[in-house]
Design a protein around this motif. Structure first.
Motif, mmCIF file in Angstrom:
data_model
loop_
_atom_site.group_PDB
_atom_site.id
_atom_site.type_symbol
_atom_site.label_atom_id
_atom_site.label_comp_id
_atom_site.label_asym_id
_atom_site.label_seq_id
_atom_site.Cartn_x
_atom_site.Cartn_y
_atom_site.Cartn_z
ATOM 1 N N LYS A 39 0.833 -1.203 0.000
ATOM 2 C CA LYS A 39 0.000 0.000 0.000
ATOM 3 C C LYS A 39 0.869 1.255 0.000
ATOM 4 C CE LYS A 39 -4.422 0.767 0.905
ATOM 5 N NZ LYS A 39 -5.500 0.493 -0.047
ATOM 6 N N ASN A 40 1.892 1.248 0.814
ATOM 7 C CA ASN A 40 2.798 2.385 0.902
ATOM 8 C C ASN A 40 3.514 2.631 -0.422
ATOM 9 O OD1 ASN A 40 4.201 4.493 2.090
ATOM 10 N ND2 ASN A 40 5.815 3.187 2.873
ATOM 11 N N ASP A 41 4.007 1.548 -1.040
ATOM 12 C CA ASP A 41 4.709 1.669 -2.318
ATOM 13 C C ASP A 41 3.793 2.199 -3.419
ATOM 14 O OD1 ASP A 41 6.984 0.718 -1.132
ATOM 15 O OD2 ASP A 41 6.793 -1.330 -1.897
ATOM 16 N N ALA A 42 2.577 1.641 -3.492
ATOM 17 C CA ALA A 42 1.649 2.015 -4.562
ATOM 18 C C ALA A 42 1.185 3.461 -4.432
ATOM 19 C CB ALA A 42 0.450 1.062 -4.552
ATOM 20 N N ILE A 43 0.818 3.867 -3.216
ATOM 21 C CA ILE A 43 0.298 5.226 -3.028
ATOM 22 C C ILE A 43 1.403 6.274 -3.165
ATOM 23 C CG2 ILE A 43 -0.756 6.787 -1.339
ATOM 24 C CD1 ILE A 43 -2.397 4.457 -0.327
ATOM 25 N N SER A 44 2.589 5.977 -2.634
ATOM 26 C CA SER A 44 3.695 6.941 -2.739
ATOM 27 C C SER A 44 4.078 7.170 -4.203
ATOM 28 C CB SER A 44 4.910 6.444 -1.954
ATOM 29 O OG SER A 44 5.373 5.211 -2.469
ATOM 30 N N LYS A 45 4.017 6.109 -5.000
ATOM 31 C CA LYS A 45 4.337 6.234 -6.428
ATOM 32 C C LYS A 45 3.228 6.980 -7.166
ATOM 33 C CE LYS A 45 5.666 3.441 -10.441
ATOM 34 N NZ LYS A 45 5.902 2.050 -10.944
ATOM 35 N N ARG A 46 1.999 6.670 -6.843
ATOM 36 C CA ARG A 46 0.869 7.272 -7.545
ATOM 37 C C ARG A 46 0.752 8.763 -7.282
ATOM 38 N NH1 ARG A 46 -5.441 5.175 -7.314
ATOM 39 N NH2 ARG A 46 -6.176 6.418 -9.090
ATOM 40 N N TYR A 47 1.001 9.187 -6.045
ATOM 41 C CA TYR A 47 0.839 10.593 -5.682
ATOM 42 C C TYR A 47 2.172 11.320 -5.504
ATOM 43 C CZ TYR A 47 -4.065 9.426 -4.893
ATOM 44 O OH TYR A 47 -5.365 9.019 -5.059
ATOM 45 N N ASN A 48 3.241 10.623 -5.884
ATOM 46 C CA ASN A 48 4.587 11.215 -5.817
ATOM 47 C C ASN A 48 4.893 11.736 -4.407
ATOM 48 O OD1 ASN A 48 7.097 11.966 -6.843
ATOM 49 N ND2 ASN A 48 6.375 14.003 -7.461
ATOM 50 N N LEU A 49 4.709 10.839 -3.434
ATOM 51 C CA LEU A 49 4.925 11.191 -2.033
ATOM 52 C C LEU A 49 6.154 10.469 -1.488
ATOM 53 C CD1 LEU A 49 1.241 10.867 -0.758
ATOM 54 C CD2 LEU A 49 2.463 12.982 -1.282
ATOM 55 N N ASP A 50 6.758 11.042 -0.498
ATOM 56 C CA ASP A 50 7.873 10.389 0.179
ATOM 57 C C ASP A 50 7.330 9.219 1.019
ATOM 58 O OD1 ASP A 50 10.801 10.529 1.202
ATOM 59 O OD2 ASP A 50 9.581 10.447 3.033
ATOM 60 N N LYS A 51 7.968 8.063 0.898
ATOM 61 C CA LYS A 51 7.476 6.861 1.577
ATOM 62 C C LYS A 51 7.478 7.020 3.094
ATOM 63 C CE LYS A 51 8.658 3.438 -1.962
ATOM 64 N NZ LYS A 51 9.396 2.182 -2.229
ATOM 65 N N ASN A 52 8.525 7.617 3.626
ATOM 66 C CA ASN A 52 8.617 7.772 5.073
ATOM 67 C C ASN A 52 7.535 8.706 5.614
ATOM 68 O OD1 ASN A 52 10.895 6.091 5.263
ATOM 69 N ND2 ASN A 52 12.262 7.797 4.778
ATOM 70 N N GLU A 53 7.268 9.780 4.851
ATOM 71 C CA GLU A 53 6.217 10.701 5.269
ATOM 72 C C GLU A 53 4.840 10.048 5.163
ATOM 73 O OE1 GLU A 53 6.441 13.694 6.696
ATOM 74 O OE2 GLU A 53 8.606 13.268 6.761
#
Length: 422
Positions: A39-53
């Motif tokens: 979930k973290n990988d998919a959403i961070s990639k989709r919305y261009n977000l930092d994984k840790n944040e």
């Protein structure tokens, strides 16, 4: 399974069901951590977000949604849920049980585990007593626990009983009780909403419930996975036939024959039902006939449960007499009561069978030491079903393993074809 902090999913393990519950909880922990990572990988990639944040954001959302003040653990890392409820079980000298739940479970979905066929020595009363409990002891312990959970305000109660107790008492042939049905009504009266079990002895039991949903799981995929390791399922090295040990098991073995695309044979037995068997040496079988051909072939039998084992031993001996090269049996619920293990040891030395495949749905330490016994793990299947039920998802594909079985056979066929071309 949509990821959410599973704080409302909780497991209570009765003394007999603790070993199986722990195995299922191990899978639950892996599943939720894996899902969190995906979930973290998919959403961070989709919305261009930092994984840790993003991890912090997910934890913040879960903290806001929890009924507690906050969820324990770091805010910048994955927080592994604690599924097991702290519970105290007391066994009194007169045989009574008491269950005390040591934390709040109000509003939670509770899954109560019990293995009624666990006859190993169990530690009770904080290790002060070590006892081997009967089926009736385990059933009473389960009922007391259900009542404690109900009184504590659980939102939903699900029983996880790989062996449905008294499942063989499901037909009324005279002046006798329908104990399987009677227990079902007791569960309903105590507020149980669902039961998860494995290869229930008779489908008729499902019709005995008014409000309970019964999920009857099957171990066919896990069994065939182990079978493929000890025999060639493609038929190129050795010919194989599926044999139903009696008329009652014909549907189960027809499923295996259809899935593996193998011929089906059947052992027909004439019984004297006035004889009640006490051990594997005794039997009420008067005559045995074989419908089909096993000569020069590997014979594979599947049944739901094995008690004293007398019927299976006679079937194995009969198949060897009729020319079977190997006899392999699959048992979903391996009870091995009385001196069954010793008798199967002797039969193995005589060459009457090659292997027996059983599941870990019944806890039996002695079986795991035997060369002729193969244990297959079904705790992952139960973990999958529990998470889907908790998240209100369909479990249809977990109840029908035909597609997965076809993949196993195809993998073996492709491997055999590749070996020929080399």
């Amino acid at each position: 399974m949509p990821y959410s902090e599973p704080t409302e999913l909780a497991v209570i393990a009765c003394p007999g069901g603790e070993a199986f519950a722990d195995a299922v909880i191990t899978h639950l922990k892996h599943m939720y951590k894996h899902r969190f990572t995906l979930k973290n990988d998919a959403i961070s990639k989709r919305y261009n977000l930092d994984k840790n944040e993003l991890v912090k954001d997910i934890n913040l959302r879960n903290d806001l949604e929890t009924s507690d003040l906050i969820i324990r653990g770091a805010t910048d890392k994955y927080r592994a849920p604690v599924f097991k409820v702290n519970t105290t079980f007391t066994y009194f000298a007169n045989g009574e049980f008491k269950t005390e739940i040591n934390e709040s479970i109000r509003g939670k979905n509770i899954f109560i585990f019990q293995d009624v066929e666990n006859h190993e020595v169990i530690s009770l009363n904080g290790g002060k007593n070590r006892l081997s409990l009967s089926v009736n002891d385990h059933v009473m312990s389960l009922l007391v626990t259900i009542d404690a959970v109900r009184q504590a305000g659980a939102a939903n109660i699900t029983l996880v009983v790989p062996v449905y107790p008294y499942s063989r008492q499901h037909k009324k042939k005279g002046r006798e009780g329908l104990t399987a049905s009677m227990l079902g009504h007791v569960y309903e009266m105590l507020g149980v909403s669902r039961i998860i079990t494995l290869d229930i002895h008779s489908r008729e039991i499902i019709n005995a419930f008014n409000t309970i949903n019964l999920e009857n799981l099957h171990a066919s995929y896990q069994i065939i996975r182990e079978l493929g390791k000890i025999v060639d399922l493609t038929g190129q090295k050795e010919e194989m036939v599926v044999v139903s040990p009696d008329t009652g098991a014909i549907d189960r073995n027809k499923f295996y024959a259809s899935g593996l695309k193998l011929p089906l044979a059947m052992i027909y037995k004439e019984r004297d039902y006035s004889v009640v068997t006490q051990n594997a040496h005794e039997t009420n079988i008067k005559s045995v006939k074989l419908l089909g051909d096993v000569k020069g072939k590997v014979a594979f039998l599947a049944d739901d449960m094995l008690g004293t084992g007398g019927t299976l031993l006679k079937a194995m001996s009969f198949l060897k007499e009729n020319g079977a090269t190997k006899v392999i049996a699959a048992i979903s619920l391996p009870f091995f009561t009385g001196n069954a293990i010793e008798l199967f040891d002797d039969a193995y030395k005589q060459g009457l069978f090659y292997r027996i495949i059983g599941t870990n749905a019944v806890y039996h330490e002695e079986l795991l030491k035997k060369e002729w016994y193969i244990s297959t793990d079904v705790s992952g299947l139960f973990a999958n079903v529990i998470t889907r039920i908790h998240h209100n998802q369909s479990i249809g594909d977990l109840l029908d393993n035909r597609t997965i079985i076809e993949k196993i056979v195809k993998q073996q066929q492709d491997a055999a074809a590749a070996a020929k071309t080399e």
